[in-house]
Design a protein around this motif. Structure first.
Motif, PDB file in Angstrom:
ATOM      1  N   ASP B 163       1.024  -1.251   0.082  1.00 51.25           N
ATOM      2  CA  ASP B 163       0.075   0.146   0.069  1.00 51.25           C
ATOM      3  C   ASP B 163       1.024   1.394   0.173  1.00 51.25           C
ATOM      4  O   ASP B 163       1.233   1.824   1.204  1.00 51.25           O
ATOM      5  N   PHE B 165       0.729   4.384  -0.786  1.00 51.79           N
ATOM      6  CA  PHE B 165       0.455   5.751  -0.390  1.00 51.79           C
ATOM      7  C   PHE B 165      -0.425   5.366   0.851  1.00 51.79           C
ATOM      8  O   PHE B 165      -0.905   6.533   1.474  1.00 51.79           O
ATOM      9  N   GLY B 166      -0.552   4.308   1.479  1.00 50.29           N
ATOM     10  CA  GLY B 166      -1.465   4.193   2.610  1.00 50.29           C
ATOM     11  C   GLY B 166      -0.684   3.939   3.803  1.00 50.29           C
ATOM     12  O   GLY B 166      -0.879   4.184   5.007  1.00 50.29           O
ATOM     13  N   THR B 251       1.272  12.386  -3.196  1.00 49.09           N
ATOM     14  CA  THR B 251       0.566  11.865  -1.766  1.00 49.09           C
ATOM     15  C   THR B 251      -0.172  12.732  -0.930  1.00 49.09           C
ATOM     16  O   THR B 251      -0.700  12.509   0.172  1.00 49.09           O
ATOM     17  N   PRO B 255       0.035   9.733   4.064  1.00 47.19           N
ATOM     18  CA  PRO B 255      -0.910   9.529   4.968  1.00 47.19           C
ATOM     19  C   PRO B 255      -0.876  10.311   6.432  1.00 47.19           C
ATOM     20  O   PRO B 255       0.190  10.002   7.033  1.00 47.19           O
TER      21      PRO B 255
END
Lengths: 441, 308
Positions: B163, B165-166, B251, B255
């Motif tokens: 993941d 960008f998480g 982004t 996050p």
């Protein structure tokens, strides 16, 4: 001396001419079809549509008013509006402002009171203010003064994919669906639709990313449970059990969203829904046409896509207002032409044309009550009317304050931290409340 | 005797006049450029400093009231400022050395004579000319956990899905990857030019003395390249420290602020929150820190030049 006298006469002549011009009937210039050019500043996301479709239609009725629309990226739009409207000689006559911006622009004297005596002379006799729904009209009102008219009326709505609901054996949502019921159904909506052993459809996609519109989801959940963003004294009122529970619910949605959804916002969730990989999406209603009707942009059809208010909390269903309003720059020298343009766009005739031809959401009760030309608009209208009523009742909109953008950015930061697990919901809201209180006072 | 003195005096006067004329003509050429520089560089900096010590009135869009260090106090009291500083340090500590090592390494490897070398060099320019927003969007697609090519390839060897960008660490890694993709070509081009300019005779002498590939690299190439490496580092440092566009596009600082580099934070505070005075204070702080560090790097670079 002679030269001075000549100048003096010339100035007097100019002054006299100006006085005569001011004394003439206010609509003289337009009535005589004098060519006028006005400039509009709008979000680049829809400035092209205004220029290429709405202005073209407007010019069929008012060929003498030349309208130039300049698109500006959303993140720079407010600052550029402020900069232009506060300059001694602003370029723009019409400003198309987002829902929370009216207080900020009004406070710096950038906007014209549309119900003032000056503007009343330019207002058509049949322009029906009372026909607007209260929620969209209130977006451009500040301290009892009406600064704008709703042009692109938007509400945060729940979109759902009927095919995926049927495959999962879950009943279609209705306005009576509660958050508790929705979260109970959500695991069933994460499914393997083609039988290859891999999950290929998820229950939900919406705003999770760190950006100013993400807190609107949390806020809607909170509002539908009776929570408020700001109290009557203008102080943060969200740092309590209802606010924390709402933020935890928002975060819980991630468990049923596609991989990587923490980085999803407007574009990504829309893309996932249009591709048929998510059963539901909390999104701005105006994307219905591009998500369910236009084959160039979606794989779905109106028969497959349902739209309704967001699930209900303890006090009722949720929605969130996002209205783009048209306003006249207070320093514009072409207020009549600017207001004529806005009146036509927001008039019953203009709004009906825009709704039927462009799929723009109407703000007028009469437009919503009328039978739309396109069949797909009928259920959308029903849901939209309910969303307006729900939003007006629960005051489901962002902070109304000249410093609302700073407050919204703080909410974005803190909701983003909670979503990413870098702070608990309670910690994030505590920090947000402290910071927002400082910013607003 | 008197004539001689007169002649000497006349010659001295004439020398002075020539020197003065020379000085005047030099300044005559320099003044327009100096004025232009003052207007476009110094004025915005001084105006930013003025705003940072003032209350910024949105109605007039100008600094209206002297508030002393108040804006600086607000900034230093904001945990988000310090978080962004930390994020920026992490990004710089990983991205800069990576770009320098990769850039010089690739330049060294492609320095040999082979057909199509110039075409490859030209292709290296592409990432640099891609707009940052486009690069960010492109990499968002490539690194998408569901549909992205990178996760597909990783899946073939049994890794992932990641993941990108998480996860806070992976999001920072993604940011560094994108920035490295964009700016390593710049280092490659600089390094290639430097390698081509190295004196051939030194290498020929080393070969005659029986030096192998590694000895030539370690004992000749690297020492000769040190000043260029140091200069490239300083240039890249100045570019990297002001990076925010890729983070904005790829982004959004997330996050949860994990990639919210300081310039993105300043940008958001100014243009989203309309807190221009606080943003100006942050910009001044960053300006001072950057100037101090750049001076240190330049000093270090000079020391290395003297040493090698």
């Amino acid at each position: 001396m002679k030269h001075t006298m000549k100048n003096s006469i010339s100035r007097r002549a100019l002054l006299a001419a100006a006085t005569i011009a001011a004394a003439l009937p206010t609509s003289f210039a337009l009535a005589q079809n004098e060519p006028v050019e006005i400039h509009v500043m709008a979000n680049e996301a829809f400035s092209n549509v205004i220029q290429s479709s709405e202005v073209v239609e407007f010019n069929k009725h008012y060929p003498n008013i030349k309208v130039t629309v300049d698109g500006v990226p959303y993140v720079e739009l407010l600052a550029k509006m402020m900069l232009d409207a506060t300059s001694p000689t602003p370029v723009y006559d019409v400003l198309i402002v987002d829902d929370p911006w009216t207080p900020q622009l009004a406070e710096v004297g950038a906007l014209q009171d549309l119900k003032s005596a000056e503007m009343a002379g330019f207002t058509a006799a049949d322009f029906d203010w009372a026909d607007f729904n209260a929620a969209p009209l209130a977006a451009s009102e500040w301290k009892g003064v009406q600064y704008g008219v709703p042009l692109r009326s938007n509400m945060l709505m729940m979109f759902y994919n009927r095919t995926l609901y049927q495959k999962a054996g879950v009943p279609e949502p209705t306005p009576a669906l509660t958050w508790a019921e929705y979260l109970e159904q959500a695991p069933k909506l994460v499914q393997d639709t083609n039988g290859d052993g891999k999950v290929d459809a998820w229950a939900i996609d919406t705003y999770f990313v760190r950006e100013p519109l993400t807190p609107t989801i949390w806020q809607t959940i909170m509002n539908s449970n009776g929570g408020k963003l700001i109290d009557a004294d203008g102080k943060p009122a969200f740092n309590n059990e209802i606010g924390v529970a709402a933020l935890e619910t928002h975060k819980k949605l991630l468990d049923f969203a596609p991989p990587g959804a923490l980085a999803h916002g407007f574009t990504e969730s829309l893309q996932a829904f249009r591709q048929g990989t998510v059963a539901a999406m909390f999104q701005w209603g105006s994307v219905y046409r591009s998500s369910a009707v236009d084959p160039k942009t979606t794989t779905l059809t109106p028969e497959q896509v349902g739209i309704q208010v967001l699930p209900a909390g303890s006090v009722g269903p949720g929605a969130h207002r996002g209205i783009w309003s048209g306003a006249v720059s207070a320093k514009s020298e072409k207020k009549e032409a600017a207001w004529t343009f806005l009146q036509w766009l927001s008039s019953k005739q203009g709004e009906t044309w825009r709704t039927n031809n462009l799929g723009t959401f109407p703000a007028r009760k009469s437009t919503l009550a009328a039978k739309p030309e396109s069949e797909w608009l009928a259920p959308v209208f029903t849901s939209l009317q309910l969303a307006y009523d729900v939003a007006a009742k629960g005051e489901m909109w962002r902070i109304r304050n000249p410093r609302s953008d700073a407050a919204q950015q703080i909410l974005a930061d803190e909701v983003g931290r909670a979503m990413a697990g870098r702070a608990t919901a309670a910690e994030a809201l505590q920090t947000a409340a402290e910071k927002i209180e400082k910013v607003l006072n | 005797m008197v004539d001689e003195r007169l002649t000497r005096a006349s010659a001295s006067h004439s020398r002075f006049a020539r020197k003065f004329a020379d000085l005047l003509s030099r300044w005559a050429f320099m003044v327009p450029a100096a004025v232009l520089l003052l207007a476009v560089l110094a004025y915005p900096i001084f105006y930013t400093i003025e705003i940072s010590f003032s209350r910024f009135d949105l109605a007039t869009f100008s600094a209206v009231e002297w508030v002393g260090w108040e804006n600086y106090a607000h900034v230093l009291d904001d945990y988000r400022f310090w978080e962004s500083m930390k994020v920026t340090v992490v990004y710089l500590v990983f991205a800069l050395p990576l770009q320098i090592v990769l850039g010089f390494g690739i330049a060294f490897l492609i320095n040999a004579e082979w057909r199509g070398r110039n075409v490859v060099r030209a292709l290296f320019i592409i990432p640099m000319v891609v707009a940052p927003v486009v690069a960010g969007g492109l990499w968002r697609m490539i690194l998408d956990p569901l549909w992205g090519m990178v996760n597909y390839v990783l899946g073939l060897v049994g890794l992932g899905p990641l993941d990108w960008f998480g996860d806070p660490t992976l999001a920072m890694a993604a940011l560094i990857i994108i920035d490295t993709w964009r700016w390593t070509p710049f280092v490659i081009l600089t390094a290639t030019a430097a390698l081509l300019a190295l004196p051939r005779d030194v290498f020929e002498a080393a070969e005659i003395d029986g030096a192998n590939w590694w000895s030539k690299l370690w004992s000749i190439t690297l020492p000769l390249l040190v000043p260029i490496i140091a200069a490239t580092f300083v240039v890249r440092w100045l570019g990297a420290v002001k990076m925010f566009d890729i983070a904005l596009a790829a982004t959004y600082g997330g996050p949860g602020g994990a990639t919210n580099v300081i310039n993105l934070f300043i940008y958001e505070e100014a243009f989203r929150s309309l807190r221009f005075a606080e943003s100006a204070a942050m910009a001044v702080i960053i300006l001072v820190v950057t100037m101090v560090l750049t001076a240190l790097f330049l000093r270090g670079s000079r020391l290395l030049e003297e040493r090698y």
